[in-house]
Structures are given as C-alpha cells and as structure tokens.
Design an enzyme around this catalytic site. Sequence first.
Site, PDB file in Angstrom:
ATOM      1  N   GLY A  48       0.777  -1.230   0.000  1.00 28.62           N
ATOM      2  CA  GLY A  48       0.000   0.000   0.000  1.00 28.62           C
ATOM      3  C   GLY A  48       0.810   1.283   0.000  1.00 28.62           C
ATOM      4  O   GLY A  48       0.228   2.375   0.029  1.00 28.62           O
ATOM      5  N   TRP A  50       2.550   2.669  -2.405  1.00 29.77           N
ATOM      6  CA  TRP A  50       2.288   3.476  -3.599  1.00 29.77           C
ATOM      7  C   TRP A  50       0.901   4.097  -3.545  1.00 29.77           C
ATOM      8  O   TRP A  50       0.695   5.202  -4.035  1.00 29.77           O
ATOM      9  CB  TRP A  50       2.467   2.626  -4.865  1.00 29.77           C
ATOM     10  N   ASP A  68      -4.638  -6.074  -6.010  1.00 30.41           N
ATOM     11  CA  ASP A  68      -3.596  -7.034  -5.640  1.00 30.41           C
ATOM     12  C   ASP A  68      -4.239  -8.341  -5.222  1.00 30.41           C
ATOM     13  O   ASP A  68      -5.371  -8.364  -4.719  1.00 30.41           O
ATOM     14  CB  ASP A  68      -2.728  -6.504  -4.493  1.00 30.41           C
ATOM     15  N   ASP A  84      -6.323 -11.346  -8.818  1.00 27.99           N
ATOM     16  CA  ASP A  84      -5.087 -11.679  -9.530  1.00 27.99           C
ATOM     17  C   ASP A  84      -5.084 -10.977 -10.877  1.00 27.99           C
ATOM     18  O   ASP A  84      -5.956 -11.214 -11.716  1.00 27.99           O
ATOM     19  CB  ASP A  84      -5.020 -13.205  -9.710  1.00 27.99           C
ATOM     20  N   ASP A 107       4.115  -1.677  -9.674  1.00 30.27           N
ATOM     21  CA  ASP A 107       5.361  -2.084  -9.032  1.00 30.27           C
ATOM     22  C   ASP A 107       5.411  -3.603  -8.915  1.00 30.27           C
ATOM     23  O   ASP A 107       6.140  -4.142  -8.077  1.00 30.27           O
ATOM     24  CB  ASP A 107       5.465  -1.426  -7.651  1.00 30.27           C
ATOM     25  N   LYS A 147       7.369  -1.259 -13.471  1.00 29.67           N
ATOM     26  CA  LYS A 147       8.672  -1.816 -13.104  1.00 29.67           C
ATOM     27  C   LYS A 147       9.021  -3.012 -13.977  1.00 29.67           C
ATOM     28  O   LYS A 147       8.163  -3.816 -14.334  1.00 29.67           O
ATOM     29  CB  LYS A 147       8.678  -2.261 -11.642  1.00 29.67           C
TER      30      LYS A 147
END
Length: 252
Positions: A48, A50, A68, A84, A107, A147
Amino acid sequence: MTGKDEYYNRAKQEGYRSRSAYKLKQLDREAGLFGQGNTVVDLGAAPGGWLQVAVERVGDEGTVLGVDLQRVKDVEGAETIRGDMTDEEVRADLVERVGEADVVISDMAPNMTGEYGLDHARSVHLARMAYETALELLAPGGDLAVKVFEGPDLADLREEMEGEFEYVRAVHPDASRDSSSELYLVAKGRLTAPVREGDEVEVEIVDEGSEGDGIAKVEGYTLFVPGATTGDAVTVRVTDVKPRYGFAETVE
C-alpha cells in the site's frame, strides 16, 4: 547504514508501508506523473505504499484504486480490489469499474527464483500485462509507470510502448537498492489517434484554425495541415501525433 537502508528507516518514521514509496515519489518528481484530481490505478498495490503516495498527490478530488492478489490494509482515500491481475475477469472488472484513468502505475515483480534470466522474463511478462491493461484504461494523454528488470527482452517491450505513447523513458530511482537490476519504464501521453507518424491519408479540409492552418478530421481526430484551405481534398503525410490532435503536410 547504507544509503539505500535510509529509505527503509524513513518509511518507518514517516508512516509509509514500504520503502518503495520513495521510488514513486522520485518517479513523479522526474516525470510528472500525478496531478490534482487525477484518477490513478495501482496494479500490484500491496502493501500500500504506492497507494499512500498517489492519494497525497491527487488530493481530495482525485480517485485512487489499487489491485492485488493479497489483501491490502485500508488506505485512507483509496479503494482496493482483491484479485489476480493475471485473471482476465479481474482485469475486465477493473476496466468496468474505473472507466478511464489518468495514470496507471505498477510495481509488480515476480517471485524471485535466483535465476536471472527467468526472473527477467517473468518481470517483462508482468510489465507487459500492466501495459496492456493500461491501454484499456488510460484516457488520451494518460501516463504509465511500470517496473521491469533489465535484460534482453526489455527492448521489445519498450518498442511496443513507444508505439502507443508520445515518448517512453527509463528511470532508475535513487531509492532502488544498489544490487537491484530494476528500472521503471515511464510512458507519457497515451496516443489514441487513428493515425501514426508517417501515415499518408486522403482528407478533406473542413475548417481553419486560429493560426490559419487547415483542419481535417480522421475518425474524429483533428489534423492541422499548414497551407490547406477549407474545401480542399488532399493527400497528407502525418508528421506529428499528439494525444488529442496532430500535424500533417500535403503530399505533392
């Protein structure tokens, strides 16, 4: 204490759930990701950190939604979906709930195996998934930060992204660990135009702009054509594409 350990301690002291919060702060400072009132989607939002930064940046008028597989403890000012991101139904539900986003951030990272080639390939897979989700979510001109680990598969992903955004740059935040091969691809200015630079199309000039350029429409998208006047039917070559308008020149 190393320079990178500093971010762990700062996160504890300043109330952020992860040291990665400082990576997002640095990405925003480098690339100008957020604005007041923005709608932001955080893919792979646990734990959490971000989400906390995004809420700060968009203010009370903004909307922040995280996704998430793990449960994310409530973050004031943000909503979360537990699911997912590799599940197509979860992604479809996300698109339906959000409508259009101004910024998509990710991320996400794979479970590390220690085998670099495999970890790199898995990171690119997750980054591409975030990128494809962003294409469904982002409004014209929207931004993406994702990322990925450095390696041979990175160039192809970056090339794909460059075809859908005004530009893409690689950023290495100072808050990343010295030993990490991670970087962030920041894609600015989502392009939704029906044309791309170099395309040649036949158009009719339907109006004139304030600078005297002719205006043509291609599937509702505006092209400015210097030297053309209302009523002309011409073939043009697209020279520059922006999120909401572009420029073209007549082909002799």
